[in-house]
Design an enzyme around this catalytic site. Structure first.
Site, PDB file in Angstrom:
ATOM      1  N   TRP A 136      55.669  41.013  40.812  1.00 38.73           N
ATOM      2  CA  TRP A 136      55.540  39.956  41.806  1.00 38.73           C
ATOM      3  C   TRP A 136      56.373  40.342  43.036  1.00 38.73           C
ATOM      4  O   TRP A 136      57.511  40.790  42.910  1.00 38.73           O
ATOM      5  CB  TRP A 136      56.016  38.618  41.218  1.00 38.73           C
ATOM      6  CG  TRP A 136      55.896  37.496  42.196  1.00 38.73           C
ATOM      7  CD1 TRP A 136      54.759  36.834  42.546  1.00 38.73           C
ATOM      8  CD2 TRP A 136      56.953  36.918  42.977  1.00 38.73           C
ATOM      9  NE1 TRP A 136      55.028  35.892  43.504  1.00 38.73           N
ATOM     10  CE2 TRP A 136      56.372  35.915  43.792  1.00 38.73           C
ATOM     11  CE3 TRP A 136      58.325  37.161  43.085  1.00 38.73           C
ATOM     12  CZ2 TRP A 136      57.115  35.136  44.680  1.00 38.73           C
ATOM     13  CZ3 TRP A 136      59.065  36.389  43.973  1.00 38.73           C
ATOM     14  CH2 TRP A 136      58.454  35.390  44.757  1.00 38.73           C
ATOM     15  N   TRP A 139      41.634  30.912  46.633  1.00 40.92           N
ATOM     16  CA  TRP A 139      41.442  30.734  45.178  1.00 40.92           C
ATOM     17  C   TRP A 139      42.566  31.465  44.469  1.00 40.92           C
ATOM     18  O   TRP A 139      42.568  32.679  44.375  1.00 40.92           O
ATOM     19  CB  TRP A 139      40.072  31.295  44.778  1.00 40.92           C
ATOM     20  CG  TRP A 139      39.728  31.214  43.325  1.00 40.92           C
ATOM     21  CD1 TRP A 139      40.376  31.814  42.289  1.00 40.92           C
ATOM     22  CD2 TRP A 139      38.619  30.508  42.736  1.00 40.92           C
ATOM     23  NE1 TRP A 139      39.756  31.535  41.103  1.00 40.92           N
ATOM     24  CE2 TRP A 139      38.676  30.742  41.342  1.00 40.92           C
ATOM     25  CE3 TRP A 139      37.585  29.723  43.249  1.00 40.92           C
ATOM     26  CZ2 TRP A 139      37.724  30.207  40.458  1.00 40.92           C
ATOM     27  CZ3 TRP A 139      36.647  29.198  42.367  1.00 40.92           C
ATOM     28  CH2 TRP A 139      36.720  29.426  40.996  1.00 40.92           C
ATOM     29  N   ASP A 140      43.519  30.694  43.962  1.00 47.27           N
ATOM     30  CA  ASP A 140      44.726  31.291  43.381  1.00 47.27           C
ATOM     31  C   ASP A 140      44.612  31.401  41.864  1.00 47.27           C
ATOM     32  O   ASP A 140      43.779  30.741  41.233  1.00 47.27           O
ATOM     33  CB  ASP A 140      45.935  30.426  43.769  1.00 47.27           C
ATOM     34  CG  ASP A 140      47.226  31.230  43.881  1.00 47.27           C
ATOM     35  OD1 ASP A 140      47.279  32.354  43.361  1.00 47.27           O
ATOM     36  OD2 ASP A 140      48.189  30.713  44.486  1.00 47.27           O
ATOM     37  N   CYS A 158      43.726  35.178  45.487  1.00 46.89           N
ATOM     38  CA  CYS A 158      45.183  35.254  45.414  1.00 46.89           C
ATOM     39  C   CYS A 158      45.532  35.238  43.932  1.00 46.89           C
ATOM     40  O   CYS A 158      44.829  34.627  43.133  1.00 46.89           O
ATOM     41  CB  CYS A 158      45.788  34.029  46.118  1.00 46.89           C
ATOM     42  SG  CYS A 158      47.595  33.970  46.097  1.00 46.89           S
ATOM     43  N   ASP A 201      53.131  37.901  47.717  1.00 48.48           N
ATOM     44  CA  ASP A 201      53.976  36.783  48.151  1.00 48.48           C
ATOM     45  C   ASP A 201      55.191  37.286  48.916  1.00 48.48           C
ATOM     46  O   ASP A 201      55.968  36.496  49.440  1.00 48.48           O
ATOM     47  CB  ASP A 201      54.421  35.947  46.951  1.00 48.48           C
ATOM     48  CG  ASP A 201      53.366  34.905  46.584  1.00 48.48           C
ATOM     49  OD1 ASP A 201      52.534  34.575  47.446  1.00 48.48           O
ATOM     50  OD2 ASP A 201      53.368  34.425  45.431  1.00 48.48           O
TER      51      ASP A 201
HETATM   52  C1  GLA Z   1      51.116  31.508  44.628  1.00 54.53           C
HETATM   53  C2  GLA Z   1      50.602  32.094  45.923  1.00 54.53           C
HETATM   54  C3  GLA Z   1      51.331  31.504  47.081  1.00 54.53           C
HETATM   55  C4  GLA Z   1      51.200  30.003  47.069  1.00 54.53           C
HETATM   56  C5  GLA Z   1      51.678  29.453  45.748  1.00 54.53           C
HETATM   57  C6  GLA Z   1      51.399  27.973  45.618  1.00 54.53           C
HETATM   58  O1  GLA Z   1      52.398  31.956  44.346  1.00 54.53           O
HETATM   59  O2  GLA Z   1      50.701  33.483  45.901  1.00 54.53           O
HETATM   60  O3  GLA Z   1      50.847  32.026  48.287  1.00 54.53           O
HETATM   61  O4  GLA Z   1      49.860  29.650  47.286  1.00 54.53           O
HETATM   62  O5  GLA Z   1      51.058  30.098  44.655  1.00 54.53           O
HETATM   63  O6  GLA Z   1      51.832  27.456  44.431  1.00 54.53           O
END
Ligand code: GLA
Length: 730
Positions: free
Chosen positions: A203, A481-482, A530, A552
């Protein structure tokens, strides 16, 4: 035709503009891999190529009675190696049969060559728009004893140096077959004179490149996370020792898939190397009843005899032009502002409107509302699955907020995480069995959430309905879309015991079908993927998502490294890249200019509240937006060159040339600053020698020849320094 069959020699010659891939059928039965490399236009025989593979008699297995004990299968290059027949290297095909055996012998029975490229049912793949863009070879193999048929698909692109492969397995009528490995492709080499390059991370530090010489034994990168993941990327290269950005033989291979994968190289004691790639056989088992079939994902091979950079640019073009689809393919995207780093969960309608207002004033095109707008989600412990608006935060709903944003002349976009469910949610209370889990076992959480079981049709139908309700009731022109956790205890309630090993792949097939439906139903909606940043950044995703949040980590100096690593395979048009506040990340403070330049080399946007900036920074923001609007085609659609890297210089420098070759942009970042450093020379690449290029800022003119050979010098004497040079052809 770019695929030629020589009947006399039993040779298939697949040609792309500059590469050749040759398959020969040994003794009318065994498909052998005879050559892959620079294009061969002269004539050659099966024997010539076979002998060039070295002494084929030595191996670790037994002599093959099927070939009168003349060869060992462990010692010859094979197109579709299977398990149990004496080849002890990693196999592409492994199955367990009803008689308990694991032995397969896949012999050639015929072939078909045709123009164009077929789709792979249910799976993402590269494509052609007209049949003359590629030729396809189908090789038919059969194990008649077990009544198993295999089709190997090869496509040679006629305008790009790309070869794709995939496999289809068909069970006949003899009995149930359990597939325990079904890889997408392999490549056998007669030597081990290569470095393995792969891209690892975690991460906030995705896709750091590691390059190591091949050693004798098995070396692989892989995922068992249920996603391609942060840790390793399916993309790997074999680069000849000493190969650089511009020189040397390089083979790149990637998988058009987003789930568990393996990409590896096995070197035997005779220095023969087998490169292989596909769905990870660990934790995989697929049951084929009589008459059933299985399709593997596609893998992509790119060969370059002019170094790593050329290989990267071939992947960039392929992904941008013949993997991406829809309205936004190759098109300019809106400049967006996202509220996540500015507010996290702590916002209401007025706060979002105030961020949007300031952004509209400076020329941003779209406001994206991130996590926290639904259920009772004020932190990450609840509400995933409850996709109804939180009226305490947004009293006028999404529709009301979208209207206010639209009234400012901006588009409105929305974050969603539709593959997940929080145990603290209405959805989970109603359907506790809808998540992936193993019956009778505990359910481990990550970021306080579980994963919905997309292998189930009822779950998929529900999600499509919920999303459609949102998209039909507010003017949403973009989604993020995460997917913020990986798979742990993998099991599905609806699958029988002997199909539990199919769960992870069925999940991917389910996800692809949902994404396909959403993409078809909402063709005007820009889709960004995402996964806790860039945790699912792979070729499978780019068949659906126009772009992907790269990481991130938005702190600029750390981001340079991440975008550089990502660029070895993936084009800048796919990389979400936003300017964020300082100090950020590890507490670094960099200039607004530097942050802008890093983001411009991606899908440009902002991840902060512009109201917090001082006047000077706002002026710089306006300048960046103007630069983006004028030059995003150069950054996103042109060719990219990594011209300097901190491995052997003090700079990271990227060069972009527009498709029409009229504009050249160089971005230079100081990675290691010193007080009295030696000057370093920056030389440009692939310009037209005799053309003149005018420096937009100084008005000075230089010939292409001068810029490529003499270059210009810079001193790395400013901490976090940056420079952008824009040259227009005169
Ligand atoms: C993930 C994404 C971030 C954000 C958070 C929201 O970590 O990578 O950009 O959208 O979720 O909870």
């Amino acid at each position: 035709m770019s695929i030629i069959y020589n009947e006399k020699e039993k040779i298939f010659h697949l040609k792309t503009p500059e590469t050749s891939y040759v398959i020969g059928i040994y003794e009318g039965k065994l498909p052998m891999h005879l050559y892959y490399g620079k294009r061969l236009d002269s004539s050659f025989s099966f024997k010539d190529l076979f002998e060039a593979n070295g002494d084929n008699g030595w191996g670790q297995g037994s002599m093959s009675a099927d070939f009168e004990n003349k060869i060992q299968l462990s010692g010859v290059p094979i197109e579709c190696p299977s398990m149990g027949d004496g080849d002890v290297r990693p196999a592409m095909f492994q199955a367990k049969y009803e008689d308990g055996s694991i032995l397969s012998k896949l012999w050639y029975t015929g072939h078909k060559i045709y123009k164009g490229k077929p789709e792979i049912p249910g799976l993402p793949a590269t494509y052609v728009e007209s049949d003359d863009e590629a030729d396809t070879l189908e090789l038919y193999l059969e194990d008649s004893f077990q009544d198993i048929k295999v089709v190997l698909y090869y496509t040679a692109f006629s305008k790009m140096d790309v070869i794709t492969r995939s496999m289809r397995v068909i069970n006949g009528n003899k009995g149930v077959v359990r597939l325990t490995a079904a890889l997408s492709g392999c490549l056998d080499f007669n030597n081990k004179n290569y470095d393995l390059m792969h891209f690892y991370g975690a991460w906030a530090r995705e896709r750091y490149m590691e390059r190591k010489p091949l050693f004798i034994g098995n070396q692989s990168v892989e995922s068992l996370l249920g996603a391609s993941g942060h840790h390793q990327n399916p993309f790997i290269c074999l680069a000849e020792h000493g190969a650089t950005e511009d020189r040397g033989r390089v083979y790149g291979v990637n998988l058009v898939y987003s789930g568990n994968f393996v990409s590896g190289a096995y070197v035997d004691p005779y220095h023969r190397t087998r490169l292989y790639i596909g769905i990870n056989p660990t934790n995989f088992e697929w049951k084929l009843e009589c008459g059933e079939e299985f399709f593997t994902p596609e893998c992509v091979f790119v060969y370059s005899d002019e170094g790593i950079g050329k290989m990267s640019r071939t992947f960039h073009r392929l992904i941008r032009d013949r993997l991406a689809r829809g309205k936004f393919r190759g098109e300019e995207r809106p400049i967006l502002i996202n509220n996540w780093e500015a507010t996290t969960f702590d916002f209401d309608e007025e706060k979002i409107v105030s961020i949007a207002k300031k952004a509209a004033d400076v020329g941003v095109d779209m406001m994206v509302l991130d996590d926290g707008w639904f259920g009772v989600r004020n932190d990450d412990t609840t509400s995933l699955g409850d996709w109804f608006v939180n009226r305490d935060k947004l009293p006028n709903g999404l529709d009301g907020l979208a209207k206010r944003v639209n009234d400012m002349g901006m588009k409105f976009g929305l974050w969603l995480e539709p593959e997940m469910v929080s145990p603290e949610s209405k959805l989970y209370k109603e359907h506790p069995d809808w998540c992936l889990h193993v019956q009778g076992r505990s359910r481990g959480l990550a970021r306080s959430q579980l994963i919905l079981d997309y292998s189930r049709k009822d779950v998929r139908d529900y999600i499509i309905k919920v999303l459609s309700d949102i998209f039909d009731n507010a003017n949403i022109e973009y989604i993020k879309w995460d997917m913020n956790r990986n798979m742990g205890e993998i099991g599905s309630m609806l699958l029988p015991a002997d199909r539990q090993g199919e769960t992870a792949h069925r999940y991917m097939l389910g996800l692809y079908s949902v994404l396909e439906e959403i993409k078809k139903k909402y063709p005007d909606m820009l889709m960004e993927g995402c996964s806790a940043g860039g945790g699912r950044f792979d070729m499978g995703m780019f068949h659906y998502f126009d772009q992907f949040w790269t990481s991130d980590e938005s702190e600029a100096m750390a981001r340079i490294q991440i975008q550089n690593g990502t660029s070895y395979c993936y084009p800048t048009i796919t990389m979400g890249a936003h300017v964020s506040k300082v100090p950020n990340g590890v507490g670094r403070v960099t200039s607004m200019e530097l942050r802008g330049y890093v983001s411009l080399a991606g899908q440009f946007g902002y991840e902060l509240d512009l109201n917090q900036l001082n006047d000077a920074d706002i002026e710089e923001v306006k300048r960046q937006i103007a630069l983006c609007k004028q030059y995003r085609k150069v950054f996103n659609n042109g060719d990219m060159y990594r011209i300097m890297s901190p491995e052997n210089t003090s700079f990271m420098a990227w060069q972009f040339i527009s498709e029409d070759k009229e504009t050249v942009i160089v971005e230079l970042f100081t990675m290691k600053a010193l007080r009295y450093p030696p000057a370093e020379i920056i030389r440009l690449k692939d310009l037209e020698s005799s053309s003149l290029y005018r420096d937009k800022e100084t008005g000075r003119e230089y010939s292409g020849e001068f810029l490529m050979n003499v270059g210009f010098s810079r001193e790395p004497n400013v901490e976090y320094g940056c420079e952008m040079l824009i040259l227009e052809k005169v």
